[in-house]
Design a protein around this motif. Sequence first.
Motif, PDB file in Angstrom:
ATOM      1  N   PRO A  32      -8.173   0.923   0.491  1.00  0.00           N
ATOM      2  CA  PRO A  32      -9.145   1.684   1.274  1.00  0.00           C
ATOM      3  C   PRO A  32      -8.586   3.019   1.754  1.00  0.00           C
ATOM      4  CG  PRO A  32      -9.082  -0.607   1.985  1.00  0.00           C
ATOM      5  CD  PRO A  32      -7.943  -0.430   1.034  1.00  0.00           C
ATOM      6  N   ARG A  89      -9.547  -0.591  11.348  1.00  0.00           N
ATOM      7  CA  ARG A  89      -8.999  -1.612  10.456  1.00  0.00           C
ATOM      8  C   ARG A  89      -8.946  -2.970  11.149  1.00  0.00           C
ATOM      9  NH1 ARG A  89      -4.737  -4.535   9.119  1.00  0.00           N
ATOM     10  NH2 ARG A  89      -4.344  -4.894   6.895  1.00  0.00           N
ATOM     11  N   SER A 130     -12.719   0.436   6.492  1.00  0.00           N
ATOM     12  CA  SER A 130     -11.615  -0.399   6.021  1.00  0.00           C
ATOM     13  C   SER A 130     -12.207  -1.717   5.549  1.00  0.00           C
ATOM     14  CB  SER A 130     -10.609  -0.640   7.144  1.00  0.00           C
ATOM     15  OG  SER A 130      -9.510  -1.400   6.693  1.00  0.00           O
ATOM     16  N   TYR A 131     -11.627  -2.303   4.543  1.00  0.00           N
ATOM     17  CA  TYR A 131     -12.147  -3.552   3.986  1.00  0.00           C
ATOM     18  C   TYR A 131     -11.014  -4.269   3.262  1.00  0.00           C
ATOM     19  CZ  TYR A 131     -12.502  -0.134   0.198  1.00  0.00           C
ATOM     20  OH  TYR A 131     -12.223   0.867  -0.693  1.00  0.00           O
ATOM     21  N   GLY A 159     -18.386   6.675   3.373  1.00  0.00           N
ATOM     22  CA  GLY A 159     -17.976   5.283   3.230  1.00  0.00           C
ATOM     23  C   GLY A 159     -19.056   4.430   2.605  1.00  0.00           C
ATOM     24  N   SER A 210     -12.355  -4.472  11.297  1.00  0.00           N
ATOM     25  CA  SER A 210     -12.938  -4.831  10.004  1.00  0.00           C
ATOM     26  C   SER A 210     -12.203  -5.980   9.320  1.00  0.00           C
ATOM     27  CB  SER A 210     -12.943  -3.605   9.069  1.00  0.00           C
ATOM     28  OG  SER A 210     -13.717  -2.565   9.613  1.00  0.00           O
ATOM     29  N   THR A 229       0.829  -1.202   0.000  1.00  0.00           N
ATOM     30  CA  THR A 229       0.000   0.000   0.000  1.00  0.00           C
ATOM     31  C   THR A 229       0.865   1.254   0.000  1.00  0.00           C
ATOM     32  OG1 THR A 229      -0.190  -0.107   2.403  1.00  0.00           O
ATOM     33  CG2 THR A 229      -1.958  -1.084   1.147  1.00  0.00           C
ATOM     34  N   TRP A 258     -14.012   7.207  -2.710  1.00  0.00           N
ATOM     35  CA  TRP A 258     -12.671   6.650  -2.560  1.00  0.00           C
ATOM     36  C   TRP A 258     -11.572   7.706  -2.468  1.00  0.00           C
ATOM     37  CZ3 TRP A 258      -9.169   7.847  -6.408  1.00  0.00           C
ATOM     38  CH2 TRP A 258      -9.705   8.307  -7.617  1.00  0.00           C
ATOM     39  N   ARG A 306      -8.162   3.534  -5.807  1.00  0.00           N
ATOM     40  CA  ARG A 306      -9.475   2.911  -5.614  1.00  0.00           C
ATOM     41  C   ARG A 306      -9.338   1.541  -4.946  1.00  0.00           C
ATOM     42  NH1 ARG A 306     -14.022   4.568  -8.603  1.00  0.00           N
ATOM     43  NH2 ARG A 306     -13.654   6.314 -10.020  1.00  0.00           N
ATOM     44  N   ARG A 366     -10.702  -5.535  -2.957  1.00  0.00           N
ATOM     45  CA  ARG A 366     -11.718  -6.152  -3.796  1.00  0.00           C
ATOM     46  C   ARG A 366     -11.103  -6.566  -5.130  1.00  0.00           C
ATOM     47  NH1 ARG A 366     -15.315  -1.003  -2.176  1.00  0.00           N
ATOM     48  NH2 ARG A 366     -16.102  -1.770  -0.166  1.00  0.00           N
ATOM     49  N   ASN A 375      -8.962   4.331   4.543  1.00  0.00           N
ATOM     50  CA  ASN A 375      -8.428   4.115   5.882  1.00  0.00           C
ATOM     51  C   ASN A 375      -6.930   3.831   5.839  1.00  0.00           C
ATOM     52  OD1 ASN A 375      -7.610   2.275   8.196  1.00  0.00           O
ATOM     53  ND2 ASN A 375      -9.636   2.843   8.907  1.00  0.00           N
ATOM     54  N   GLU A 376      -6.531   2.895   4.983  1.00  0.00           N
ATOM     55  CA  GLU A 376      -5.119   2.509   4.937  1.00  0.00           C
ATOM     56  C   GLU A 376      -4.267   3.569   4.273  1.00  0.00           C
ATOM     57  OE1 GLU A 376      -3.875  -1.386   4.245  1.00  0.00           O
ATOM     58  OE2 GLU A 376      -5.790  -2.306   4.718  1.00  0.00           O
TER      59      GLU A 376
END
Length: 635
Positions: free
Chosen positions: A298, A102, A259-260, A218, A105, A6, A223, A295, A263, A300-301
């Motif tokens: 997340p 995070r 946070s996820y 969110g 999640s 990331t 994004w 995109r 995808r 969050n990160e």
Amino acid sequence: MSRALTRAISGQTAPRQLLGQFSVPLRRFMRTEAGSASILLAVTALALLWANSPWSAGYRGLWETELSVALGDMGISMSLGHWINDAMMAVFFFVVGLEVRRDLSVGELTERRRLVLPVLAGVGGLVLPAVLYLAVNSSGDAARGWGVVIGSDTAFLLGALALVGPSSATQLRVFLLTLMVFDDIVAVTVIGVAYSHGMQVWALVLAVVGLAALVLLGRFGVWRTWPYVLVALLIWWATLESGVHTSIAGMAAGLCIPSYRPRRPEVEGAARWFTAFRQSPMPEVGRSAQEAVARAVPVNERLQVVLLPWAVYVVVPVFALANAGVDLRGGLLADALRSPITWGVVLGLVIGKFVGIGAVALGGARAGLGRLPQGVGPGQVLGGAALSGIGFTVSLLIVGLAFESATLRDEATVGVLLALVLATGLGWLVFRLAAVLHGERTASLPTVLDRPVDPTGDHVMGPADAPLTLVEYGDFECPFCARATGVAAQVREHFGPDLRYVFRHLPLPDVHPSAELAAAAAEAAGAQGAFWAMHDLLFAHQDELERDCLAGYAADLGLDVTRFLQDLDDPQLVERIRADVASAEASGARGTPTFFVGSTRHIGPYDAETLIAELEESRAAAEPSGVTGSAPAGS
């Protein structure tokens, strides 16, 4: 997705620039937990020296300097000390909130059953310290200091753990971090509620509206980072105007930013754009590639990647410099050592945390309310409980809020500094005793393959007596496992008949609801001699793992479909999958894919180049011992 990845693809360079001016050895040290704790100690020592030097008036005057930020008739004017405590520390707690969200999640706290014991221990580590403090300071202005002893400094605690704890303490670290999540939330709530003055309802309502706006951003999948940042700044300003301490605004805002897990469509889209940029390195294509990567990661990160280095290396050290400087001249040290406030703080932090956390954690485990993390012994829990008595950052912040008298603040600050030294020393002693008396020398997950490879029972590709072994624990619905199949193919091609590749099941039903059924399908196909063919089909069709689809794959492979469907529920096949999961648990595998090179768990990237290099090292290490092709190395 790894933190390193990331950082590499977030398009942000500020964190690297922050440390990039230092030498390589110094950068490596600063990135460690021991390094960050050492920085805090050095800054604290500097604050004390400055406050007790001939230039002490300059130290006090610096933090009283007024600093204004204005736009037209609107503006904020505060002393530099208040900017640090009310603005910079809000950023610190914002980062804490991001990390907690995070973990809840996609991190260690997704399994809620793991929360029971740390939360119970956290309650003990909050209540008993406050009770002990109030037992010594039960009335008057001194009683307002009970909040000083409830919090722990996570950064200092982890740094001390790296210095005085077991040589490998990953599992104990996770346990303490989980406990600190609860500790931080309660401590920030106490700061925001118990130590706030003259609340303005309209401003508080505006802050709540801002938090709702973050949640909606969110939910609607926004994004880009800037809308979240603007709303977070509005929440901070509204909270400042409301009279509630801004630390609660930082924590709450961080908790509201989602946070996820990455995808798959977005990750694949980013890969396509980077391929396009490599083929046509034009500015507009590069911009599109950068946006596609953003995109996929997340918000969050991305915010953590940017803010975490500043919080660790700037915010907290500056806070320590501004708050730890106590002028001990003129008999203040002697007065502080006779003060019930000083010893109430020491008693609450050092004894209260040690007994409150340690007794509740071990008692809860014995009562069956939860269990200690795998690899962590009772003595190590007590050692971690002792280190939790390092309050420092949170404690110093509450000292400034709890006491209006400068004398009381100084006495409490001396108590916080004494507790830092005593809690670290107590932790060192407990860890040494645990190692000597109970053999508790590490507190990490196992790294050795629990069940040796059995060519007659395991699914093995390659010669059964190959000198090298690569074992993978996988989940047929995990997108990263699907990509790892290509990695395994490259590794097998590189080593040829010198390698045997073993696949074991580790379905994660909490994340991948069809994973267990897919594992049963592979075993049912294996009963008809088609395990590897079904293995490839399942990874090729991860989005289609329903029972009807599985029957179709069996038909495509020419299997007896009726027998295949019956075997999906065969208790023996289900038991085989459970045996693989049990061996994964005993071997320290917690996610997928997890690889073992020979009998040793691989830690780090699992690209083909890395795995090949580690297998080559395994072969080189085995050759001097006389290991030949007839005896598989490390298996």
